[in-house]
Design a protein around this motif. Structure first.
Motif, PDB file in Angstrom:
ATOM      1  N   THR A 287       9.348  11.331 -11.534  1.00 24.79           N
ATOM      2  CA  THR A 287       9.726   9.932 -11.458  1.00 24.79           C
ATOM      3  C   THR A 287      11.033   9.817 -10.696  1.00 24.79           C
ATOM      4  O   THR A 287      12.050  10.362 -11.115  1.00 24.79           O
ATOM      5  N   VAL A 288      10.970   9.133  -9.572  1.00 25.52           N
ATOM      6  CA  VAL A 288      12.152   8.892  -8.750  1.00 25.52           C
ATOM      7  C   VAL A 288      12.153   7.419  -8.341  1.00 25.52           C
ATOM      8  O   VAL A 288      11.101   6.778  -8.306  1.00 25.52           O
ATOM      9  N   PRO A 289      13.316   6.857  -8.038  1.00 24.31           N
ATOM     10  CA  PRO A 289      13.345   5.467  -7.579  1.00 24.31           C
ATOM     11  C   PRO A 289      12.578   5.297  -6.271  1.00 24.31           C
ATOM     12  O   PRO A 289      12.510   6.206  -5.454  1.00 24.31           O
ATOM     13  N   VAL A 290      11.991   4.129  -6.093  1.00 26.22           N
ATOM     14  CA  VAL A 290      11.301   3.787  -4.856  1.00 26.22           C
ATOM     15  C   VAL A 290      12.176   2.793  -4.108  1.00 26.22           C
ATOM     16  O   VAL A 290      12.525   1.738  -4.636  1.00 26.22           O
ATOM     17  N   TRP A 291      12.562   3.149  -2.893  1.00 24.54           N
ATOM     18  CA  TRP A 291      13.364   2.279  -2.036  1.00 24.54           C
ATOM     19  C   TRP A 291      12.430   1.554  -1.078  1.00 24.54           C
ATOM     20  O   TRP A 291      11.592   2.184  -0.437  1.00 24.54           O
ATOM     21  N   CYS A 292      12.589   0.255  -0.954  1.00 23.79           N
ATOM     22  CA  CYS A 292      11.755  -0.525  -0.046  1.00 23.79           C
ATOM     23  C   CYS A 292      12.656  -1.241   0.963  1.00 23.79           C
ATOM     24  O   CYS A 292      13.400  -2.151   0.619  1.00 23.79           O
ATOM     25  N   ASP A 293      12.562  -0.800   2.223  1.00 27.74           N
ATOM     26  CA  ASP A 293      13.371  -1.386   3.279  1.00 27.74           C
ATOM     27  C   ASP A 293      12.736  -2.657   3.843  1.00 27.74           C
ATOM     28  O   ASP A 293      13.363  -3.398   4.573  1.00 27.74           O
ATOM     29  N   ASP A 294      11.475  -2.913   3.500  1.00 28.25           N
ATOM     30  CA  ASP A 294      10.769  -4.091   4.006  1.00 28.25           C
ATOM     31  C   ASP A 294      10.662  -5.188   2.949  1.00 28.25           C
ATOM     32  O   ASP A 294       9.748  -6.008   2.996  1.00 28.25           O
ATOM     33  N   ALA A 295      11.546  -5.216   1.987  1.00 29.11           N
ATOM     34  CA  ALA A 295      11.418  -6.140   0.858  1.00 29.11           C
ATOM     35  C   ALA A 295      11.464  -7.607   1.280  1.00 29.11           C
ATOM     36  O   ALA A 295      10.938  -8.462   0.573  1.00 29.11           O
ATOM     37  N   SER A 296      12.046  -7.906   2.416  1.00 31.33           N
ATOM     38  CA  SER A 296      12.090  -9.302   2.866  1.00 31.33           C
ATOM     39  C   SER A 296      10.699  -9.818   3.220  1.00 31.33           C
ATOM     40  O   SER A 296      10.487 -11.027   3.297  1.00 31.33           O
ATOM     41  N   LEU A 297       9.719  -8.920   3.402  1.00 27.05           N
ATOM     42  CA  LEU A 297       8.338  -9.321   3.689  1.00 27.05           C
ATOM     43  C   LEU A 297       7.599  -9.786   2.435  1.00 27.05           C
ATOM     44  O   LEU A 297       6.578 -10.443   2.533  1.00 27.05           O
ATOM     45  N   PHE A 298       8.115  -9.421   1.259  1.00 32.20           N
ATOM     46  CA  PHE A 298       7.407  -9.698   0.014  1.00 32.20           C
ATOM     47  C   PHE A 298       7.633 -11.110  -0.489  1.00 32.20           C
ATOM     48  O   PHE A 298       8.755 -11.614  -0.492  1.00 32.20           O
ATOM     49  N   SER A 299       6.569 -11.714  -0.962  1.00 27.73           N
ATOM     50  CA  SER A 299       6.673 -12.981  -1.668  1.00 27.73           C
ATOM     51  C   SER A 299       6.801 -12.663  -3.160  1.00 27.73           C
ATOM     52  O   SER A 299       6.632 -11.510  -3.574  1.00 27.73           O
ATOM     53  N   LYS A 300       7.067 -13.657  -3.964  1.00 26.63           N
ATOM     54  CA  LYS A 300       7.147 -13.464  -5.412  1.00 26.63           C
ATOM     55  C   LYS A 300       5.804 -12.937  -5.927  1.00 26.63           C
ATOM     56  O   LYS A 300       5.754 -12.052  -6.782  1.00 26.63           O
ATOM     57  N   ASN A 301       4.711 -13.450  -5.396  1.00 30.29           N
ATOM     58  CA  ASN A 301       3.372 -13.010  -5.791  1.00 30.29           C
ATOM     59  C   ASN A 301       3.170 -11.528  -5.489  1.00 30.29           C
ATOM     60  O   ASN A 301       2.601 -10.793  -6.300  1.00 30.29           O
ATOM     61  N   THR A 302       3.638 -11.073  -4.335  1.00 30.29           N
ATOM     62  CA  THR A 302       3.486  -9.666  -3.962  1.00 30.29           C
ATOM     63  C   THR A 302       4.291  -8.780  -4.894  1.00 30.29           C
ATOM     64  O   THR A 302       3.806  -7.745  -5.349  1.00 30.29           O
ATOM     65  N   ILE A 303       5.512  -9.177  -5.207  1.00 32.17           N
ATOM     66  CA  ILE A 303       6.368  -8.401  -6.113  1.00 32.17           C
ATOM     67  C   ILE A 303       5.693  -8.274  -7.482  1.00 32.17           C
ATOM     68  O   ILE A 303       5.715  -7.215  -8.097  1.00 32.17           O
TER      69      ILE A 303
ATOM     70  N   ALA B  41       0.833  -1.204   0.000  1.00 33.18           N
ATOM     71  CA  ALA B  41       0.000   0.000   0.000  1.00 33.18           C
ATOM     72  C   ALA B  41       0.871   1.259   0.000  1.00 33.18           C
ATOM     73  O   ALA B  41       0.575   2.224  -0.710  1.00 33.18           O
ATOM     74  N   LYS B  42       1.936   1.262   0.788  1.00 29.83           N
ATOM     75  CA  LYS B  42       2.834   2.421   0.835  1.00 29.83           C
ATOM     76  C   LYS B  42       3.493   2.666  -0.514  1.00 29.83           C
ATOM     77  O   LYS B  42       3.622   3.810  -0.961  1.00 29.83           O
ATOM     78  N   ILE B  43       3.906   1.588  -1.180  1.00 30.87           N
ATOM     79  CA  ILE B  43       4.528   1.722  -2.506  1.00 30.87           C
ATOM     80  C   ILE B  43       3.503   2.234  -3.508  1.00 30.87           C
ATOM     81  O   ILE B  43       3.814   3.061  -4.369  1.00 30.87           O
ATOM     82  N   SER B  44       2.270   1.776  -3.374  1.00 28.53           N
ATOM     83  CA  SER B  44       1.197   2.252  -4.241  1.00 28.53           C
ATOM     84  C   SER B  44       0.981   3.751  -4.059  1.00 28.53           C
ATOM     85  O   SER B  44       0.782   4.489  -5.030  1.00 28.53           O
ATOM     86  N   ILE B  45       1.039   4.218  -2.824  1.00 25.69           N
ATOM     87  CA  ILE B  45       0.900   5.648  -2.544  1.00 25.69           C
ATOM     88  C   ILE B  45       2.039   6.422  -3.200  1.00 25.69           C
ATOM     89  O   ILE B  45       1.825   7.461  -3.832  1.00 25.69           O
ATOM     90  N   CYS B  46       3.260   5.919  -3.082  1.00 29.79           N
ATOM     91  CA  CYS B  46       4.419   6.580  -3.712  1.00 29.79           C
ATOM     92  C   CYS B  46       4.233   6.665  -5.225  1.00 29.79           C
ATOM     93  O   CYS B  46       4.498   7.708  -5.831  1.00 29.79           O
ATOM     94  N   ALA B  47       3.769   5.572  -5.829  1.00 27.49           N
ATOM     95  CA  ALA B  47       3.566   5.545  -7.277  1.00 27.49           C
ATOM     96  C   ALA B  47       2.495   6.552  -7.692  1.00 27.49           C
ATOM     97  O   ALA B  47       2.651   7.273  -8.688  1.00 27.49           O
ATOM     98  N   ASP B  48       1.407   6.630  -6.936  1.00 24.23           N
ATOM     99  CA  ASP B  48       0.341   7.577  -7.259  1.00 24.23           C
ATOM    100  C   ASP B  48       0.791   9.022  -7.099  1.00 24.23           C
ATOM    101  O   ASP B  48       0.426   9.880  -7.908  1.00 24.23           O
ATOM    102  N   LEU B  49       1.577   9.305  -6.061  1.00 24.40           N
ATOM    103  CA  LEU B  49       2.097  10.662  -5.885  1.00 24.40           C
ATOM    104  C   LEU B  49       3.024  11.051  -7.034  1.00 24.40           C
ATOM    105  O   LEU B  49       3.007  12.193  -7.499  1.00 24.40           O
ATOM    106  N   GLN B  50       3.828  10.090  -7.498  1.00 26.67           N
ATOM    107  CA  GLN B  50       4.716  10.375  -8.623  1.00 26.67           C
ATOM    108  C   GLN B  50       3.914  10.707  -9.876  1.00 26.67           C
ATOM    109  O   GLN B  50       4.263  11.627 -10.623  1.00 26.67           O
ATOM    110  N   LYS B  51       2.837   9.968 -10.108  1.00 27.52           N
ATOM    111  CA  LYS B  51       1.990  10.254 -11.273  1.00 27.52           C
ATOM    112  C   LYS B  51       1.327  11.621 -11.133  1.00 27.52           C
ATOM    113  O   LYS B  51       1.273  12.396 -12.083  1.00 27.52           O
TER     114      LYS B  51
END
Length: 77
Positions: free
Chosen positions: A34-50, A19-29
């Protein structure tokens, strides 16, 4: 909202991060920036989530691996 539920009701850590990444993407639009999105919680993501990420910018994942004491940089397409 993520999957039709308010972000505040998401119990799953990966859904909150998604959800946080989605907010970042919407704000960029919205701001047409356009700036890179850094995710410090990436270990929480499964392949499906990515695969569910819908961002049009570079996505940088920071992942901690047990026992690894050196930084490793991987480029994935």
């Amino acid at each position: 909202y993520i999957d039709g539920k308010p972000m505040t009701s998401c119990a799953n850590g990966s859904l909150i991060s998604l959800a946080k990444i989605s907010i970042c993407a919407d704000l960029q639009k919205f701001f047409e920036q356009t700036v890179p999105v850094w995710c410090d919680d990436a270990s929480l993501f499964s392949k499906n989530t990515i695969d569910r990420l819908k961002i049009d910018t570079q996505f940088i994942q920071l992942i901690v691996a047990d026992g690894v004491k050196e930084i490793e940089v991987k480029k994935e397409n």
